[in-house]
Design a protein around this motif. Structure first.
Motif, mmCIF file in Angstrom:
data_model
loop_
_atom_site.group_PDB
_atom_site.id
_atom_site.type_symbol
_atom_site.label_atom_id
_atom_site.label_comp_id
_atom_site.label_asym_id
_atom_site.label_seq_id
_atom_site.Cartn_x
_atom_site.Cartn_y
_atom_site.Cartn_z
ATOM 1 N N ALA A 31 60.225 14.727 16.907
ATOM 2 C CA ALA A 31 60.712 15.041 18.257
ATOM 3 C C ALA A 31 61.693 16.207 18.209
ATOM 4 O O ALA A 31 61.658 17.095 19.063
ATOM 5 C CB ALA A 31 61.360 13.809 18.887
ATOM 6 N N THR A 32 62.558 16.210 17.209
ATOM 7 C CA THR A 32 63.506 17.324 17.044
ATOM 8 C C THR A 32 62.752 18.616 16.783
ATOM 9 O O THR A 32 63.060 19.658 17.370
ATOM 10 C CB THR A 32 64.493 17.022 15.896
ATOM 11 N N LEU A 33 61.766 18.557 15.920
ATOM 12 C CA LEU A 33 60.950 19.729 15.615
ATOM 13 C C LEU A 33 60.281 20.263 16.875
ATOM 14 O O LEU A 33 60.357 21.466 17.174
ATOM 15 C CB LEU A 33 59.910 19.369 14.556
ATOM 16 N N ALA A 34 59.659 19.382 17.640
ATOM 17 C CA ALA A 34 58.996 19.805 18.877
ATOM 18 C C ALA A 34 60.006 20.386 19.862
ATOM 19 O O ALA A 34 59.740 21.400 20.512
ATOM 20 C CB ALA A 34 58.244 18.634 19.504
ATOM 21 N N TRP A 35 61.173 19.753 19.972
ATOM 22 C CA TRP A 35 62.196 20.249 20.897
ATOM 23 C C TRP A 35 62.681 21.636 20.488
ATOM 24 O O TRP A 35 62.858 22.515 21.332
ATOM 25 C CB TRP A 35 63.367 19.269 20.984
ATOM 26 N N TYR A 36 62.904 21.846 19.194
ATOM 27 C CA TYR A 36 63.310 23.179 18.727
ATOM 28 C C TYR A 36 62.295 24.237 19.129
ATOM 29 O O TYR A 36 62.665 25.347 19.500
ATOM 30 C CB TYR A 36 63.446 23.213 17.207
ATOM 31 N N LEU A 37 61.024 23.892 19.062
ATOM 32 C CA LEU A 37 59.986 24.881 19.318
ATOM 33 C C LEU A 37 59.737 25.125 20.799
ATOM 34 O O LEU A 37 59.563 26.269 21.206
ATOM 35 C CB LEU A 37 58.684 24.472 18.618
ATOM 36 N N VAL A 38 59.712 24.082 21.620
ATOM 37 C CA VAL A 38 59.357 24.277 23.028
ATOM 38 C C VAL A 38 60.544 24.179 23.976
ATOM 39 O O VAL A 38 60.477 24.675 25.098
ATOM 40 C CB VAL A 38 58.233 23.325 23.483
ATOM 41 N N ALA A 39 61.611 23.513 23.569
ATOM 42 C CA ALA A 39 62.868 23.437 24.327
ATOM 43 C C ALA A 39 62.704 22.970 25.772
ATOM 44 O O ALA A 39 63.347 23.482 26.675
ATOM 45 C CB ALA A 39 63.603 24.780 24.281
ATOM 46 N N ASP A 40 61.807 21.992 25.976
ATOM 47 C CA ASP A 40 61.594 21.457 27.313
ATOM 48 C C ASP A 40 60.982 20.066 27.158
ATOM 49 O O ASP A 40 59.985 19.913 26.451
ATOM 50 C CB ASP A 40 60.636 22.381 28.083
ATOM 51 N N GLY A 41 61.568 19.080 27.823
ATOM 52 C CA GLY A 41 61.114 17.703 27.684
ATOM 53 C C GLY A 41 59.656 17.501 28.034
ATOM 54 O O GLY A 41 58.923 16.791 27.337
ATOM 55 N N LYS A 42 59.197 18.110 29.124
ATOM 56 C CA LYS A 42 57.800 17.980 29.551
ATOM 57 C C LYS A 42 56.867 18.606 28.518
ATOM 58 O O LYS A 42 55.806 18.058 28.207
ATOM 59 C CB LYS A 42 57.626 18.647 30.922
ATOM 60 N N LEU A 43 57.277 19.746 27.971
ATOM 61 C CA LEU A 43 56.440 20.400 26.973
ATOM 62 C C LEU A 43 56.427 19.627 25.657
ATOM 63 O O LEU A 43 55.426 19.650 24.939
ATOM 64 C CB LEU A 43 56.907 21.847 26.753
ATOM 65 N N VAL A 44 57.507 18.911 25.353
ATOM 66 C CA VAL A 44 57.518 18.041 24.173
ATOM 67 C C VAL A 44 56.489 16.928 24.356
ATOM 68 O O VAL A 44 55.721 16.621 23.440
ATOM 69 C CB VAL A 44 58.928 17.463 23.901
ATOM 70 N N GLU A 45 56.455 16.342 25.542
ATOM 71 C CA GLU A 45 55.455 15.305 25.827
ATOM 72 C C GLU A 45 54.043 15.851 25.670
ATOM 73 O O GLU A 45 53.182 15.205 25.062
ATOM 74 C CB GLU A 45 55.635 14.770 27.251
ATOM 75 N N ASP A 46 53.795 17.026 26.238
ATOM 76 C CA ASP A 46 52.474 17.643 26.124
ATOM 77 C C ASP A 46 52.142 17.929 24.658
ATOM 78 O O ASP A 46 50.992 17.750 24.239
ATOM 79 C CB ASP A 46 52.412 18.938 26.935
ATOM 80 N N THR A 47 53.133 18.356 23.900
ATOM 81 C CA THR A 47 52.927 18.637 22.473
ATOM 82 C C THR A 47 52.500 17.374 21.738
ATOM 83 O O THR A 47 51.551 17.392 20.950
ATOM 84 C CB THR A 47 54.210 19.221 21.852
ATOM 85 N N PHE A 48 53.184 16.264 21.995
ATOM 86 C CA PHE A 48 52.828 15.013 21.322
ATOM 87 C C PHE A 48 51.447 14.529 21.743
ATOM 88 O O PHE A 48 50.670 14.046 20.910
ATOM 89 C CB PHE A 48 53.888 13.931 21.566
ATOM 90 N N ALA A 49 51.101 14.667 23.009
ATOM 91 C CA ALA A 49 49.778 14.242 23.471
ATOM 92 C C ALA A 49 48.687 15.054 22.784
ATOM 93 O O ALA A 49 47.683 14.503 22.309
ATOM 94 C CB ALA A 49 49.680 14.379 24.989
#
Length: 163
Positions: A31-49
């Motif tokens: 989650a930290t890795l995804a947040w560093y890269l996209v810096a947006d909660g919605k985009l983190v969700e999309d990244t995980f999906a």
């Protein structure tokens, strides 16, 4: 108007259960890795999906945990970059009613900086993720550092100074 990838139906397979358990085991780190890269909660969700959907098509190697972890990490980074690229392209289309510049991702310097200096990926890895040469990675990181060095600190801009 586009549909969020996270809102698309997903029927997990037995293979994805193993990947989901791996992602859950390292949730804070991923989650930290995804947040560093996209810096947006919605985009983190999309990244995980997208990551789960992509991993669902990948064989899970349970005999060597380091390989499974590395595969999940690489897929997460690749999907984060794709999600960010899609989001930026959509913003550009909505804002300016023009097609995005060919092959351009406005976040390349920031992504190169994050991947190389914060996440500590090698130049070769960063080059692979961003689709550029290792020498271009150095230039992108330098560009990001140069931009950071000319930005006025928030405290100076707001008039807040330590006494």
């Amino acid at each position: 108007m586009t549909t969020s990838f996270a809102s698309l139906p997903f029927t997990p397979s037995p293979r994805s259960a193993s990947w989901c358990f791996l992602l859950l085991e390292y949730m804070d780190e991923f989650a930290t890795l995804a947040w560093y890269l996209v810096a947006d909660g919605k985009l983190v969700e999309d990244t995980f999906a997208r990551t789960i959907a992509k991993l669902d098509m990948t064989a899970f190697e349970s005999s060597i945990p380091a390989i499974a972890y590395s595969q999940a990490r690489d897929v997460l980074i690749t999907q984060a970059i794709a999600v960010l690229s899609d989001a930026r392209r959509e913003e550009d289309e909505n804002r300016f009613f023009r097609p995005p510049a060919f092959g351009s991702l406005p976040d390349h310097p920031r992504l190169a900086f994050m991947l190389r200096l914060i996440i500590r990926s090698s130049e070769a890895e960063v080059a692979k993720f961003l689709g550029v040469s290792p020498s271009e990675v150095r230039g992108l990181v330098k560009h990001a550092i140069d931009r950071l060095s000319v930005v006025t600190p928030i405290s100076a801009a707001s008039g807040c100074y330590d006494a």
